[in-house]
Design a protein around this motif. Structure first.
Motif, mmCIF file in Angstrom:
data_model
loop_
_atom_site.group_PDB
_atom_site.id
_atom_site.type_symbol
_atom_site.label_atom_id
_atom_site.label_comp_id
_atom_site.label_asym_id
_atom_site.label_seq_id
_atom_site.Cartn_x
_atom_site.Cartn_y
_atom_site.Cartn_z
ATOM 1 N N PRO A 77 -18.159 -10.922 -57.034
ATOM 2 C CA PRO A 77 -18.048 -9.493 -57.350
ATOM 3 C C PRO A 77 -16.590 -9.065 -57.268
ATOM 4 O O PRO A 77 -15.776 -9.792 -56.710
ATOM 5 N N PRO A 78 -16.271 -7.945 -57.851
ATOM 6 C CA PRO A 78 -14.888 -7.479 -57.783
ATOM 7 C C PRO A 78 -14.482 -7.251 -56.335
ATOM 8 O O PRO A 78 -15.323 -6.962 -55.496
ATOM 9 N N ALA A 80 -13.354 -5.515 -53.121
ATOM 10 C CA ALA A 80 -13.591 -4.144 -52.678
ATOM 11 C C ALA A 80 -12.292 -3.374 -52.746
ATOM 12 O O ALA A 80 -11.263 -3.864 -52.307
ATOM 13 N N PRO A 81 -12.340 -2.185 -53.320
ATOM 14 C CA PRO A 81 -11.125 -1.383 -53.322
ATOM 15 C C PRO A 81 -10.743 -1.084 -51.880
ATOM 16 O O PRO A 81 -11.623 -0.924 -51.051
ATOM 17 N N GLY A 82 -9.493 -1.032 -51.614
ATOM 18 C CA GLY A 82 -9.010 -0.872 -50.235
ATOM 19 C C GLY A 82 -9.671 0.274 -49.519
ATOM 20 O O GLY A 82 -10.292 1.124 -50.123
ATOM 21 N N GLY A 83 -9.545 0.293 -48.277
ATOM 22 C CA GLY A 83 -10.115 1.433 -47.554
ATOM 23 C C GLY A 83 -10.786 1.030 -46.281
ATOM 24 O O GLY A 83 -10.335 1.401 -45.211
ATOM 25 N N ILE A 84 -11.821 0.235 -46.363
ATOM 26 C CA ILE A 84 -12.525 0.016 -45.105
ATOM 27 C C ILE A 84 -12.225 -1.315 -44.462
ATOM 28 O O ILE A 84 -12.378 -1.452 -43.286
ATOM 29 N N SER A 85 -11.840 -2.306 -45.241
ATOM 30 C CA SER A 85 -11.610 -3.562 -44.548
ATOM 31 C C SER A 85 -10.271 -4.136 -44.953
ATOM 32 O O SER A 85 -9.798 -3.936 -46.065
ATOM 33 N N LYS A 89 -10.059 -10.267 -45.935
ATOM 34 C CA LYS A 89 -10.837 -10.563 -44.734
ATOM 35 C C LYS A 89 -11.911 -11.592 -45.066
ATOM 36 O O LYS A 89 -12.687 -11.402 -45.981
ATOM 37 N N TYR B 45 -22.411 -4.137 -44.158
ATOM 38 C CA TYR B 45 -22.262 -3.915 -42.724
ATOM 39 C C TYR B 45 -23.626 -3.542 -42.174
ATOM 40 O O TYR B 45 -24.506 -3.120 -42.918
ATOM 41 N N PHE B 64 -17.071 0.169 -53.573
ATOM 42 C CA PHE B 64 -17.249 -1.203 -54.017
ATOM 43 C C PHE B 64 -17.959 -1.261 -55.368
ATOM 44 O O PHE B 64 -17.653 -2.096 -56.203
ATOM 45 N N LEU B 90 -13.747 7.352 -42.916
ATOM 46 C CA LEU B 90 -14.403 6.199 -43.521
ATOM 47 C C LEU B 90 -15.699 6.698 -44.129
ATOM 48 O O LEU B 90 -16.377 7.532 -43.534
ATOM 49 N N ARG B 116 -12.510 7.271 -37.984
ATOM 50 C CA ARG B 116 -12.167 5.963 -37.416
ATOM 51 C C ARG B 116 -11.319 6.083 -36.167
ATOM 52 O O ARG B 116 -11.191 5.149 -35.403
ATOM 53 N N LYS B 145 -18.012 -2.552 -64.290
ATOM 54 C CA LYS B 145 -17.257 -3.640 -64.916
ATOM 55 C C LYS B 145 -17.051 -3.369 -66.397
ATOM 56 O O LYS B 145 -15.969 -3.565 -66.925
#
Lengths: 109, 150
Positions: A77-78, A80-85, A89, B45, B64, B90, B116, B145
């Motif tokens: 999958p693409p 993840a756009p930045g932000g949470i992790s 990672k 998560y 995402f 967040l 956070r 996509k």
């Protein structure tokens, strides 16, 4: 349940800060105007109920049914756009939850 | 501290993984203490209740699969958990997994907002009518996509 009859343009007060006004009546539809302080949340009941119901359905998921998106899509999958992790990672093993960003943050001072 | 979790049994939880929801979640108003865990399966998560082991939610970052997502929640609700700066915030969506897991959905209408810094959270209701409680994640992914390739 308290039942009050109101005409168009008439209001009721709920407490001393919430005012509910009958703005218009057309057929079986009533338009209500609500004046309330911003900390009083006003929702259509069905929205609230839908979210409650969805939470209940979500909470009962069995852990073994959680698939990986990679597996479902048959490819990567693409990112993840930045932000949470943190970028790049690696997947954390279940026994060592490490990458959630709250943990990465310095403690509030 | 050791916590019993639904997906992984007993495990060690760091203080930094604990999230407090002062008002609970809709339908679970009595549960306030949760732990945020990485799922073994990315990009998910787990939000595990520390008070009732059988209550655990799968979460995903909505960006995402919906890069255009914005929760559109009342600023007053953000202030309630002390979010005054964007970088403290967040956002997660709760995932519902049906029997056929490829139809799993994310709730974009009732996003979880976390601070956070203070590790407090709340579930909000988006004021944007575009967001519903059941967005099929795989559909959204393939759509985004396509959008990107145009």
């Amino acid at each position: 349940m308290l039942i009050l009859a109101r005409r168009i343009g008439e209001s009721i007060m709920i407490g001393d800060q919430v005012e509910l006004t009958v703005v218009d009546i057309k057929g079986d539809q009533v338009k209500l105007g609500i004046n309330a302080p911003s900390q009083v949340k006003v929702y259509r009941r069905e929205v609230y109920a839908a979210i409650q119901e969805e939470n209940r359905a979500a909470a009962s998921a069995a852990p073994q049914t959680l698939p990986s998106l990679q597996g479902l899509m048959g490819r990567n999958p693409p990112a993840a756009p930045g932000g949470i992790s943190p970028a790049g990672k690696p997947p954390a093993p279940p026994a060592a939850p490490g990458g959630t960003s709250p943990k990465k943050d310095p403690p509030a001072r | 501290m050791k916590v019993l979790t639904k997906p992984y049994g007993e495990m060690e939880i760091a203080e930094a993984q604990r999230i407090r929801f002062p008002r609970g979640l809709f339908g679970f108003e009595d549960l306030r203490d949760f732990a945020l865990l990485d799922a073994a399966q990315q990009p998910f998560y787990w939000l595990q209740s520390m008070e009732r082991v059988e209550v655990a939610f799968v979460l995903i970052d909505p960006l995402f699969f919906r890069p255009d997502y914005s929760p559109d929640v009342d600023p007053g609700e953000l202030e309630e958990i002390g979010v005054t700066r964007g970088e403290d915030r967040l956002v997660f969506a709760i995932v519902t997994i049906p029997e056929n897991s490829s139809l799993m959905t994310a709730n974009l209408q009732g996003p979880l907002i976390l601070n956070r810094r203070t590790r407090e959270g709340r579930q909000s209701i988006s004021s944007n009518p575009r967001w519903g409680v059941r967005h099929v994640i795989l559909d959204e992914l393939s759509r985004s996509k396509q959008g990107a390739s145009c």
